[in-house]
Design an enzyme around this catalytic site. Sequence first.
Site, PDB file in Angstrom:
ATOM      1  N   SER A 116       3.344  -2.504  10.366  1.00  0.00           N
ATOM      2  CA  SER A 116       4.747  -2.771  10.466  1.00  0.00           C
ATOM      3  C   SER A 116       5.640  -4.023  10.096  1.00  0.00           C
ATOM      4  O   SER A 116       6.418  -4.347  10.795  1.00  0.00           O
ATOM      5  CB  SER A 116       5.336  -2.156  11.994  1.00  0.00           C
ATOM      6  OG  SER A 116       4.783  -0.888  12.323  1.00  0.00           O
ATOM      7  N   GLU A 172      -6.614   4.560   8.362  1.00  0.00           N
ATOM      8  CA  GLU A 172      -6.695   6.053   7.895  1.00  0.00           C
ATOM      9  C   GLU A 172      -7.924   6.765   7.248  1.00  0.00           C
ATOM     10  O   GLU A 172      -8.298   7.982   7.791  1.00  0.00           O
ATOM     11  CB  GLU A 172      -5.449   6.307   7.008  1.00  0.00           C
ATOM     12  CG  GLU A 172      -4.013   5.830   7.807  1.00  0.00           C
ATOM     13  CD  GLU A 172      -2.850   5.328   6.896  1.00  0.00           C
ATOM     14  OE1 GLU A 172      -3.181   5.538   5.608  1.00  0.00           O
ATOM     15  OE2 GLU A 172      -2.063   4.863   7.327  1.00  0.00           O
ATOM     16  N   ASN A 223       0.820  -1.179   0.059  1.00  0.00           N
ATOM     17  CA  ASN A 223      -0.186  -0.046  -0.100  1.00  0.00           C
ATOM     18  C   ASN A 223       0.822   1.207   0.200  1.00  0.00           C
ATOM     19  O   ASN A 223       1.538   1.648   1.001  1.00  0.00           O
ATOM     20  CB  ASN A 223      -0.919  -0.078   1.051  1.00  0.00           C
ATOM     21  CG  ASN A 223      -1.771   1.120   1.432  1.00  0.00           C
ATOM     22  OD1 ASN A 223      -1.862   2.200   0.481  1.00  0.00           O
ATOM     23  ND2 ASN A 223      -2.397   1.511   2.664  1.00  0.00           N
ATOM     24  N   TRP A 224       0.836   2.124  -1.319  1.00  0.00           N
ATOM     25  CA  TRP A 224       1.816   2.975  -1.277  1.00  0.00           C
ATOM     26  C   TRP A 224       1.297   4.368  -0.809  1.00  0.00           C
ATOM     27  O   TRP A 224       2.069   5.336  -0.680  1.00  0.00           O
ATOM     28  CB  TRP A 224       2.229   3.321  -2.629  1.00  0.00           C
ATOM     29  CG  TRP A 224       3.152   2.056  -3.331  1.00  0.00           C
ATOM     30  CD1 TRP A 224       3.234   0.942  -2.574  1.00  0.00           C
ATOM     31  CD2 TRP A 224       3.337   1.963  -4.725  1.00  0.00           C
ATOM     32  NE1 TRP A 224       4.058   0.174  -3.559  1.00  0.00           N
ATOM     33  CE2 TRP A 224       4.142   0.611  -4.925  1.00  0.00           C
ATOM     34  CE3 TRP A 224       3.240   2.863  -5.996  1.00  0.00           C
ATOM     35  CZ2 TRP A 224       4.516   0.305  -6.192  1.00  0.00           C
ATOM     36  CZ3 TRP A 224       3.654   2.116  -7.022  1.00  0.00           C
ATOM     37  CH2 TRP A 224       4.345   1.209  -7.409  1.00  0.00           C
ATOM     38  N   LYS A 225      -0.070   4.247  -0.397  1.00  0.00           N
ATOM     39  CA  LYS A 225      -0.728   5.563   0.303  1.00  0.00           C
ATOM     40  C   LYS A 225      -0.445   6.654  -0.794  1.00  0.00           C
ATOM     41  O   LYS A 225      -0.337   6.502  -1.940  1.00  0.00           O
ATOM     42  CB  LYS A 225      -0.084   5.677   1.615  1.00  0.00           C
ATOM     43  CG  LYS A 225      -0.128   4.455   2.507  1.00  0.00           C
ATOM     44  CD  LYS A 225      -0.180   4.635   3.867  1.00  0.00           C
ATOM     45  CE  LYS A 225       0.131   3.350   4.803  1.00  0.00           C
ATOM     46  NZ  LYS A 225       0.000   3.566   6.244  1.00  0.00           N
ATOM     47  N   GLU A 264      -5.488  -5.071  10.879  1.00  0.00           N
ATOM     48  CA  GLU A 264      -4.528  -4.188  11.184  1.00  0.00           C
ATOM     49  C   GLU A 264      -4.817  -3.532  12.335  1.00  0.00           C
ATOM     50  O   GLU A 264      -5.421  -2.596  12.315  1.00  0.00           O
ATOM     51  CB  GLU A 264      -4.486  -3.116   9.790  1.00  0.00           C
ATOM     52  CG  GLU A 264      -4.342  -3.734   8.532  1.00  0.00           C
ATOM     53  CD  GLU A 264      -3.430  -2.628   7.604  1.00  0.00           C
ATOM     54  OE1 GLU A 264      -2.391  -2.854   7.217  1.00  0.00           O
ATOM     55  OE2 GLU A 264      -4.155  -1.697   7.369  1.00  0.00           O
ATOM     56  N   HIS A 274      -9.495   1.202   5.136  1.00  0.00           N
ATOM     57  CA  HIS A 274      -8.061   1.268   5.834  1.00  0.00           C
ATOM     58  C   HIS A 274      -8.533   2.198   6.911  1.00  0.00           C
ATOM     59  O   HIS A 274      -9.074   3.067   7.017  1.00  0.00           O
ATOM     60  CB  HIS A 274      -7.262   1.988   5.016  1.00  0.00           C
ATOM     61  CG  HIS A 274      -5.665   1.643   5.520  1.00  0.00           C
ATOM     62  ND1 HIS A 274      -5.364   2.760   6.366  1.00  0.00           N
ATOM     63  CD2 HIS A 274      -4.751   0.923   5.249  1.00  0.00           C
ATOM     64  CE1 HIS A 274      -4.079   2.393   6.685  1.00  0.00           C
ATOM     65  NE2 HIS A 274      -3.730   1.289   6.008  1.00  0.00           N
ATOM     66  N   GLY A 330       2.648  -1.339   4.392  1.00  0.00           N
ATOM     67  CA  GLY A 330       2.780   0.241   3.944  1.00  0.00           C
ATOM     68  C   GLY A 330       4.309   0.622   3.926  1.00  0.00           C
ATOM     69  O   GLY A 330       5.093   0.339   2.851  1.00  0.00           O
ATOM     70  N   GLY A 363       2.451   1.878  10.829  1.00  0.00           N
ATOM     71  CA  GLY A 363       3.101   3.063  10.604  1.00  0.00           C
ATOM     72  C   GLY A 363       3.925   3.470  11.946  1.00  0.00           C
ATOM     73  O   GLY A 363       4.805   4.340  12.014  1.00  0.00           O
TER      74      GLY A 363
HETATM   75  C1  PEP Z   1      -0.727  -0.107   6.161  1.00  0.00           C
HETATM   76  O1  PEP Z   1      -0.764   1.127   5.676  1.00  0.00           O
HETATM   77  O2  PEP Z   1      -1.640  -0.613   5.997  1.00  0.00           O
HETATM   78  C2  PEP Z   1       0.342  -0.649   6.968  1.00  0.00           C
HETATM   79  C3  PEP Z   1       0.168  -1.710   7.498  1.00  0.00           C
HETATM   80  O3  PEP Z   1       1.390   0.338   7.137  1.00  0.00           O
HETATM   81  P1  PEP Z   1       2.813   0.187   7.821  1.00  0.00           P
HETATM   82  O4  PEP Z   1       3.419  -1.371   7.175  1.00  0.00           O
HETATM   83  O5  PEP Z   1       3.748   1.101   7.443  1.00  0.00           O
HETATM   84  O6  PEP Z   1       2.549  -0.285   9.207  1.00  0.00           O
END
Ligand code: PEP
Length: 268
Positions: free
Chosen positions: A216, A100, A12-14, A170, A98, A237, A176
Site C-alpha cells: 500500500s 500472491e 507491479n501491474w499484476k 512485503e 510474490h 502494486g 492491496g
Molecule cells: C504488491 O503487489 O507487491 C503490492 C505491494 O501491492 P499494493 O501496493 O497494491 O499493496
Amino acid sequence: MKKERKLIIAGNWKMTKTVAEALHLVDDLKTELAEIEAVDIAVFPPFTALSEVAKAIHSSNIHLGAQNMSEHNIGAHTGEIAAQMLKELSVRYVILGHSERRQDQKESDELISKKAQAAHAASIQPIICVGETLAEREAKRMEKVLETQVRGSLNGLSKDQAVNTIIAYEPVWAIGTGKTATTAQVQEAHEFIRGLLVKLFDESVARRVRIQYGGSVNPSNARELTSLPDVDGALVGGASLEARSFTEIVKNSSKEKNREELRGFLKI
Ligand code: PEP
C-alpha cells in the site's frame, strides 16, 4: 551501517493491462519521469505486454521487469517462461516469490531459490519477496518467518549473486489492503533482514543489497517510507497502475535530501 544504495521504485501491474493500455501508461511515464536519474525505475507488465513495452521504453530511463519465471531453462513445461526468453526482451528484473504466488501457486522457498539461480544465470536481477501474514505477526513470529524465507529463497546464491539480488519486504497484511506498516515496523523488519544478510553472507554484501518495502505504498507515504535508513525503494502494486500516482511516488522518493531530513528527525 552507512547507506550506499540507489533507490529502486518498481511498479507491479499484476494481471492488469492489455497491450494497448500498457503502452498508454508507459508513454505517460516516459514523459513524466524523463528527468529522473537519482532513482532506478522499473515496470512489471503481464507477459503478454512485455515485448511491446520493451520497444516503447527502449533508450528511456524506465527498465523492464517480469512478474515471474520458470526455474527451468527449456523443455516440456507447458505454460512456463524461461529466463532466456525474458532476457531476449531486455527484461532486467524478475519478481520472485510474490506473496500472491506463495499463496495461490504454493511456491516454496526452495522453488524460489531455484528460480533466483536461473535468473542470475541469465543476468536477470531477481526481486525476492518475503513477508509475514497478520496471524504470524500477531503470534510474534515475524522474525522466524522472515528468517526462514530469506534463508530458503537465497539459498545457493554466491556473494556476487546476493549483491545483485533485491529483497522486497512485503507484509502480506499490507498488500492491496490500504493498510501500510508504520515506519517503525518497516525499519525494524528491514534492519532485521539486513542483519540476516550479514549472517548468511557478510557485512559488505549486506551493506550493498537493496531492500524495498511493498504494501500500500502511495504518493503520500512514499517519501517517509523510502527515507528510512534500511529502505532502498518500493514495490508498488495498486498505485503503479495509474501514471499520476506512480509518477508522484517516484518523484517523492527521489528527493535524496529526504533521507538526511528524516535521519535528523528520527535521530538515527
Ligand atoms: C504488491 O503487489 O507487491 C503490492 C505491494 O501491492 P499494493 O501496493 O497494491 O499493496
